[in-house]
Design a protein around this motif. Sequence first.
Motif, PDB file in Angstrom:
ATOM      1  N   ARG A   9       0.826  -1.199   0.000  1.00 44.20           N
ATOM      2  CA  ARG A   9       0.000   0.000   0.000  1.00 44.20           C
ATOM      3  C   ARG A   9       0.862   1.251   0.000  1.00 44.20           C
ATOM      4  O   ARG A   9       0.588   2.215  -0.724  1.00 44.20           O
ATOM      5  CB  ARG A   9      -0.929   0.004   1.221  1.00 44.20           C
ATOM      6  CG  ARG A   9      -1.889   1.186   1.252  1.00 44.20           C
ATOM      7  CD  ARG A   9      -2.840   1.117   2.420  1.00 44.20           C
ATOM      8  NE  ARG A   9      -2.143   1.177   3.695  1.00 44.20           N
ATOM      9  CZ  ARG A   9      -2.763   1.304   4.865  1.00 44.20           C
ATOM     10  NH1 ARG A   9      -4.076   1.346   4.916  1.00 44.20           N
ATOM     11  NH2 ARG A   9      -2.073   1.349   5.986  1.00 44.20           N
ATOM     12  N   ALA A  10       1.932   1.246   0.797  1.00 43.84           N
ATOM     13  CA  ALA A  10       2.830   2.392   0.846  1.00 43.84           C
ATOM     14  C   ALA A  10       3.498   2.617  -0.512  1.00 43.84           C
ATOM     15  O   ALA A  10       3.683   3.755  -0.947  1.00 43.84           O
ATOM     16  CB  ALA A  10       3.892   2.188   1.927  1.00 43.84           C
ATOM     17  N   LEU A  11       3.848   1.527  -1.190  1.00 41.39           N
ATOM     18  CA  LEU A  11       4.482   1.642  -2.508  1.00 41.39           C
ATOM     19  C   LEU A  11       3.525   2.269  -3.515  1.00 41.39           C
ATOM     20  O   LEU A  11       3.907   3.139  -4.301  1.00 41.39           O
ATOM     21  CB  LEU A  11       4.936   0.262  -2.990  1.00 41.39           C
ATOM     22  CG  LEU A  11       5.674   0.220  -4.324  1.00 41.39           C
ATOM     23  CD1 LEU A  11       6.949   1.046  -4.267  1.00 41.39           C
ATOM     24  CD2 LEU A  11       5.991  -1.226  -4.705  1.00 41.39           C
ATOM     25  N   VAL A  12       2.261   1.841  -3.460  1.00 41.10           N
ATOM     26  CA  VAL A  12       1.252   2.398  -4.369  1.00 41.10           C
ATOM     27  C   VAL A  12       1.039   3.884  -4.080  1.00 41.10           C
ATOM     28  O   VAL A  12       0.968   4.713  -4.997  1.00 41.10           O
ATOM     29  CB  VAL A  12      -0.082   1.627  -4.232  1.00 41.10           C
ATOM     30  CG1 VAL A  12      -1.197   2.339  -5.009  1.00 41.10           C
ATOM     31  CG2 VAL A  12       0.075   0.209  -4.746  1.00 41.10           C
ATOM     32  N   VAL A  13       0.959   4.247  -2.793  1.00 38.93           N
ATOM     33  CA  VAL A  13       0.777   5.654  -2.409  1.00 38.93           C
ATOM     34  C   VAL A  13       1.965   6.488  -2.864  1.00 38.93           C
ATOM     35  O   VAL A  13       1.808   7.612  -3.361  1.00 38.93           O
ATOM     36  CB  VAL A  13       0.585   5.775  -0.881  1.00 38.93           C
ATOM     37  CG1 VAL A  13       0.637   7.239  -0.435  1.00 38.93           C
ATOM     38  CG2 VAL A  13      -0.748   5.158  -0.472  1.00 38.93           C
ATOM     39  N   LEU A  14       3.176   5.941  -2.717  1.00 37.68           N
ATOM     40  CA  LEU A  14       4.380   6.658  -3.148  1.00 37.68           C
ATOM     41  C   LEU A  14       4.348   6.905  -4.656  1.00 37.68           C
ATOM     42  O   LEU A  14       4.682   7.994  -5.126  1.00 37.68           O
ATOM     43  CB  LEU A  14       5.624   5.861  -2.768  1.00 37.68           C
ATOM     44  CG  LEU A  14       6.973   6.474  -3.175  1.00 37.68           C
ATOM     45  CD1 LEU A  14       7.193   7.804  -2.471  1.00 37.68           C
ATOM     46  CD2 LEU A  14       8.114   5.509  -2.861  1.00 37.68           C
ATOM     47  N   MET A  15       3.939   5.897  -5.414  1.00 36.20           N
ATOM     48  CA  MET A  15       3.862   6.044  -6.865  1.00 36.20           C
ATOM     49  C   MET A  15       2.828   7.104  -7.254  1.00 36.20           C
ATOM     50  O   MET A  15       3.052   7.910  -8.159  1.00 36.20           O
ATOM     51  CB  MET A  15       3.521   4.701  -7.504  1.00 36.20           C
ATOM     52  CG  MET A  15       4.621   3.661  -7.355  1.00 36.20           C
ATOM     53  SD  MET A  15       4.127   2.013  -7.945  1.00 36.20           S
ATOM     54  CE  MET A  15       3.980   2.326  -9.705  1.00 36.20           C
TER      55      MET A  15
END
Length: 303
Positions: A9-15
């Motif tokens: 989820r954090a990776l998606v938010v960062l992207m």
Amino acid sequence: MSQTRTDTRALVVLMIGAAAIGFAPIFVRLTETGPAAAGFWRLAFALPWLALLAFRPGAPRPEGPSPVKWTALAGVFFALDLAFWHYGVTYTSVTNATVLTNLTPVVVTLAAWFIYGERPRRLFMAGLALALSGAFTMALAHGEDARGVNPPLGDLLSALTAIWYGGYFLAIGQARKSANATRVMFWSSAAGAPLLLIAALALREDLRPETPSGWGACFALGLVHVIGQGAIAWALGRLPTALASVVVFIQPVVAAILGWAIFGEPIGLIQGLGGVIALLGVAIAQRSASRRKAGPEEASGPA
């Protein structure tokens, strides 16, 4: 299992945050105002949202002495950052303006070396050499199809933006010792907004958009500021710095694609190669410093 879901989820938010910031140079071009005035409206429209986040019920209270000095200094650096970058976007291509400002992590590490004695490793120096060679290649790659009023000047202003944004990082790092991220973002933006207005008046820029679409671009800039910076700040607390430092380079890729699609800005082979080399150098340099814990605002590239 739950940790894997959180990281994903954090990776998606960062992207999403990095991609959102990639829209910023496009909206700067569409504001129908001067570059510094666009920076003023960006912060003016962002401030109400930042206030809601910073002073909402249940938000963490500041600890220790008030970081007024550091947030004010961050506001000065941020105003310089936006003014130089917005002029860079006006004078050169969106791609060059965005890639060159991503030299910021290199500037921050060099400043930490000279100010705090944090000597960088050899891998950082190799990445620095690669980043500078890529940036130099991009600056010399303008051909007959170059876009912008004055591409060489725009490249220079965009590269200088990395210095101002580096100063912003250092000031933010000090302010974050006694205040949470949203409060620091709010107060530094509040300090930077009037400075940008003064700069716009002094440079006799067009202050107000002439059409609803221009006002929409100004509002969108404020939204991008909150969503992009907020998403990156949230995700960086949940992802390894080395991974995050690479993912945020989605920003110049998005900006380059949008510049080509909306403004018809060509990306020549040499210019594209220089951009890839510059970003690769920054990624290597930032990875070499990944053992040092990054602060919530230590993302990459323009704000």
